[in-house]
Write an enzyme that holds these catalytic residues in place. Structure first.
Site, PDB file in Angstrom:
ATOM      1  N   HIS A 144      -5.511   2.092   1.953  1.00 28.26           N
ATOM      2  CA  HIS A 144      -4.504   1.417   2.765  1.00 28.26           C
ATOM      3  C   HIS A 144      -3.386   0.784   1.925  1.00 28.26           C
ATOM      4  O   HIS A 144      -2.213   1.112   2.068  1.00 28.26           O
ATOM      5  CB  HIS A 144      -5.149   0.273   3.566  1.00 28.26           C
ATOM      6  CG  HIS A 144      -6.305   0.656   4.419  1.00 28.26           C
ATOM      7  ND1 HIS A 144      -6.159   1.290   5.615  1.00 28.26           N
ATOM      8  CD2 HIS A 144      -7.643   0.461   4.263  1.00 28.26           C
ATOM      9  CE1 HIS A 144      -7.341   1.467   6.180  1.00 28.26           C
ATOM     10  NE2 HIS A 144      -8.259   0.976   5.379  1.00 28.26           N
TER      11      HIS A 144
HETATM   12  C1  BDR Z   1      -6.684  -3.690   5.473  1.00 29.70           C
HETATM   13  O1  BDR Z   1      -7.801  -4.562   5.601  1.00 29.70           O
HETATM   14  C2  BDR Z   1      -8.440  -4.734   4.366  1.00 29.70           C
HETATM   15  O2  BDR Z   1      -9.802  -4.544   4.509  1.00 29.70           O
HETATM   16  C3  BDR Z   1      -7.797  -3.775   3.404  1.00 29.70           C
HETATM   17  O3  BDR Z   1      -7.691  -4.372   2.130  1.00 29.70           O
HETATM   18  C4  BDR Z   1      -6.450  -3.496   4.002  1.00 29.70           C
HETATM   19  O4  BDR Z   1      -5.480  -4.422   3.570  1.00 29.70           O
HETATM   20  C5  BDR Z   1      -6.985  -2.413   6.225  1.00 29.70           C
HETATM   21  O5  BDR Z   1      -7.222  -2.687   7.570  1.00 29.70           O
END
Ligand code: BDR
Ligand code: CA
Length: 310
Positions: free
Chosen positions: A240
């Protein structure tokens, strides 16, 4: 001139990979500001410092910020990231402590002391620090070059509730304030990040770099991806947060649409939902460049090449 950035983050393996991508790139990382999210604040701060050590960049200031959302209790995600937030590769304790100063204060000072438009804020976690900075000095909205954020989801739905993505779900009130601030926002929702999936060839490419950072990244992804493989039946995990940094380095990897985004802050069913007017069915003014597609091979090429430089 290299783009100057502040990275606001809650590391997290994917945050950590994003930090390495930034620190290995020509971007000028002015500061790392840390927020509670994936794990509590003491651990996210520790993890940010550990990542700077992996990148051999101990001079980059790391500031601790908010320990929980503007309203309500902190929700964390150890079930994804492990109890430390950075499970998957054993690393030594950080070589230093966080710098003195509260992250929202430092965001205000740094943004206001740089020329207008010079600093871009990269947000990889809940938006609490940014909202606190905006409350303290709303003038930062006009002074920032913009925000590139990981958060939200629309066609893809949510990953924490059916409607909400984690970063927005943890602090929807903060997110609503940021989306209403007038800051130029580029949003990397799940619709994009679920298209940059690790797989064994991509993880092997990090191992084959032959440097420490490559080995560490392979270890982190190897831990982080077990959750998504089980949940989504995919071959690997979405990276992500590195999408945010990749966008600054190679914006043409991504495509999307400029449209209106509002945040649901009240409904128990859909709290934290990013209501994206993709089809422009309202006359609400556009406030975010919402990304939807990405060249995943190009993304991994950029990431692998840059980690190889560390
Ligand atoms: C986001 O949530 C976190 O768990 C990850 O680091 C990312 O920023 C994804 O939904
Ligand atoms: Ca994150």
């Amino acid at each position: 001139m290299a783009t100057s950035i502040i990275i606001d983050t809650d590391p997290g393996q994917d945050d950590a990979v994003a930090l390495l991508l930034a620190l290995g790139s020509p971007l000028d990382v002015v500061a790392i500001t840390v927020v509670a999210g994936n794990v509590p604040l003491n651990l996210t701060v520790r993890n940010a410092l550990v990542v700077c050590d992996v990148a051999r960049r101990p001079e980059v200031p790391v500031y601790a910020g908010a320990g929980g959302p503007l309203e309500g209790a902190l929700v964390t995600a150890e079930y994804v990231h492990g109890p430390t937030g950075l499970d998957g590769y054993e690393l030594p304790d950080p070589t230093r402590q966080a710098s003195v100063g509260f992250a929202p204060d430092r965001i205000v000072e740094l943004v206001m002391s740089h020329p207008p438009g010079e600093i871009t804020l990269c947000t990889l976690g809940p938006l609490t620090n940014v909202a606190l900075a905006l409350r303290q000095d709303p003038a930062i909205a006009g002074r920032l070059g913009g925000i590139v954020m990981m958060g939200g989801g629309f066609f893809e739905g949510g990953n924490t509730t059916p409607a909400a993505e984690f970063n927005i779900f943890v602090d929807p009130v903060a997110a609503a304030e940021v989306f209403r601030s007038g800051i130029d926002i580029v949003m990397m929702p799940l619709d994009v990040t679920h298209k940059v999936l690790s797989n064994s060839a991509r993880v092997d490419a990090f191992k084959q770099l032959g440097n420490h950072a490559g080995e560490v990244v392979a270890g982190w992804i190897g831990f982080f991806d077990r959750f998504d493989r089980e949940k989504y039946g995919t071959e690997g995990a979405p990276l992500h947060d590195p999408c945010v940094i990749a966008y600054l380095l190679e914006p043409d990897l991504f495509s999307g649409r400029y449209c209106n985004v509002e945040i649901e802050t009240v409904s128990p069913l859909t709290k934290g939902m990013t209501v994206v007017d993709w089809w422009r069915v309202t006359d609400r003014p556009p406030n975010a460049h919402v990304m939807r597609d990405v060249d995943a091979d190009g993304f991994f090429a950029l990431l692998t090449r840059t980690v190889g430089l560390l």
